[in-house]
Scaffold this motif. Structure first.
Motif, PDB file in Angstrom:
ATOM      1  N   UNK A  24      15.855   0.285 -20.902  1.00  0.00           N
ATOM      2  CA  UNK A  24      16.315   0.903 -19.668  1.00  0.00           C
ATOM      3  C   UNK A  24      17.752   0.499 -19.381  1.00  0.00           C
ATOM      4  N   UNK A  25      18.532   1.370 -18.743  1.00  0.00           N
ATOM      5  CA  UNK A  25      19.884   0.982 -18.339  1.00  0.00           C
ATOM      6  C   UNK A  25      19.850  -0.106 -17.283  1.00  0.00           C
ATOM      7  N   UNK A  26      20.912  -0.886 -17.217  1.00  0.00           N
ATOM      8  CA  UNK A  26      20.963  -2.032 -16.302  1.00  0.00           C
ATOM      9  C   UNK A  26      20.719  -1.623 -14.856  1.00  0.00           C
ATOM     10  N   UNK A  30      15.838  -3.507 -15.473  1.00  0.00           N
ATOM     11  CA  UNK A  30      14.764  -3.473 -16.474  1.00  0.00           C
ATOM     12  C   UNK A  30      13.660  -4.475 -16.185  1.00  0.00           C
ATOM     13  N   UNK A  31      12.423  -4.014 -16.335  1.00  0.00           N
ATOM     14  CA  UNK A  31      11.276  -4.856 -16.045  1.00  0.00           C
ATOM     15  C   UNK A  31      10.025  -4.249 -16.671  1.00  0.00           C
ATOM     16  N   UNK A  71      16.775  -6.780  -8.193  1.00  0.00           N
ATOM     17  CA  UNK A  71      15.682  -6.681  -9.156  1.00  0.00           C
ATOM     18  C   UNK A  71      14.779  -5.496  -8.821  1.00  0.00           C
ATOM     19  N   UNK A  72      15.305  -4.522  -8.095  1.00  0.00           N
ATOM     20  CA  UNK A  72      14.574  -3.316  -7.703  1.00  0.00           C
ATOM     21  C   UNK A  72      15.075  -2.096  -8.471  1.00  0.00           C
ATOM     22  N   UNK A  90      19.584  -7.564 -11.875  1.00  0.00           N
ATOM     23  CA  UNK A  90      18.903  -8.551 -12.689  1.00  0.00           C
ATOM     24  C   UNK A  90      17.885  -7.874 -13.582  1.00  0.00           C
ATOM     25  N   UNK A  91      17.169  -8.665 -14.381  1.00  0.00           N
ATOM     26  CA  UNK A  91      16.155  -8.127 -15.284  1.00  0.00           C
ATOM     27  C   UNK A  91      14.984  -9.092 -15.370  1.00  0.00           C
TER      28      UNK A  91
END
Length: 280
Positions: A24-26, A30-31, A71-72, A90-91
């Protein structure tokens, strides 16, 4: 089974796919996520990167503000400025499975931003058969602050956007021609249930029903974040009105149990199934 993805099963049927290392793009933060998740009759009850919110990734954990790191996914709400594209994502990185199988898994993850690990997570997910038309997703996440200082968790609401206290467990449901019905044991409608704690909350689509319960030990119940008119999504609100502080070395634990049922349940049916799911 491998550590890239696994399939959850209930009653001998596949009901969910868990992706640990999505590409996934930043800006989507990504999670790992669960998608697709289905009923026992194979009706989809999740959506991945829909056109209205590309950063909505099925079922998972997402927090829009951890010490200013997103982180969403998507834009960040900046006080007195509004939603803003920032390079602050963040990731969540999969580290390992401690246990894994068709009935569930225990996973270790690392939450990193700007090259620094902020939190570690132990995620425990189970798929539990309830009846011949319903199963439950039992999802627990334990976030540990691995830094030497306290970490502050926030939301758009704590940064100035009213009624937007989202962050924590989040379930993006599929968008249908008609908005889903949403209700609790004693009230109904988005305006009535949003931003309030409730023992359980049901989201009912055309031929499926989700019943979510905050089942963390003790009496802790976060307010629910609910959207039906704009898009169908339900989650918890870790930082509803004020920021949540996690001291260095401390662990924040939440458990959400979700009944996934075929058909549309009434209040009595929803209450009976969620009681069974939480006590299983």
């Amino acid at each position: 089974m491998n550590d890239t993805e696994l399939v959850l099963s209930a009653a001998g049927r596949p009901v969910g796919r868990y992706v640990t290392r999505p590409e996934l793009p930043a800006r989507l933060s990504p999670r790992p996520y669960l998608h697709p998740v289905t009923t026992l009759a194979s009706t989809p009850v999740t959506e991945l990167s829909p056109a209205d919110h590309a950063h909505h990734l099925g079922v998972g954990v997402a927090v829009p503000d951890v010490e200013g790191h997103n982180f969403w996914g998507g834009r960040t709400y900046v006080r007195d400025q509004g939603p803003t594209e920032l390079d602050n994502h963040g990731a969540q990185r999969h580290a390992s499975f401690q246990e894994s199988g068709p009935g569930g898994f225990v996973e270790e993850l690392r939450w990193t931003a700007a090259g620094t690990e902020l939190m570690s997570e132990r995620r425990t997910v189970l798929a539990v058969e309830l009846t011949d038309s319903a199963w439950a997703l039992d999802f627990t996440f334990a976030l540990t602050n691995v830094t030497a200082r306290a970490l502050s968790l926030g939301s758009p609401a704590t940064n100035g956007r009213s009624d937007a206290g989202y962050g924590g467990f989040f379930w993006r449901a599929p968008k249908e021609p008609d908005a889903p019905r949403v209700f609790t044991a004693d009230t109904e409608g988005e305006d009535a249930v949003h931003a309030r704690p409730a023992e359980w909350l049901a989201l009912a689509g055309a031929d499926w029903t989700l019943v979510l319960a905050g089942a963390t030990g003790g009496t802790r119940r976060d307010p629910w974040f609910v959207r039906t008119a704009q898009y169908p999504g339900v989650g918890s609100s870790l930082a509803h009105r004020s920021r949540l502080t996690v001291a260095a070395g401390d662990t924040l634990v939440r458990r959400i149990v979700t009944v996934v049922a075929d058909g549309t349940l009434d209040r009595a049916g929803a209450a009976a199934l969620v009681r069974k799911a939480v006590s299983t």
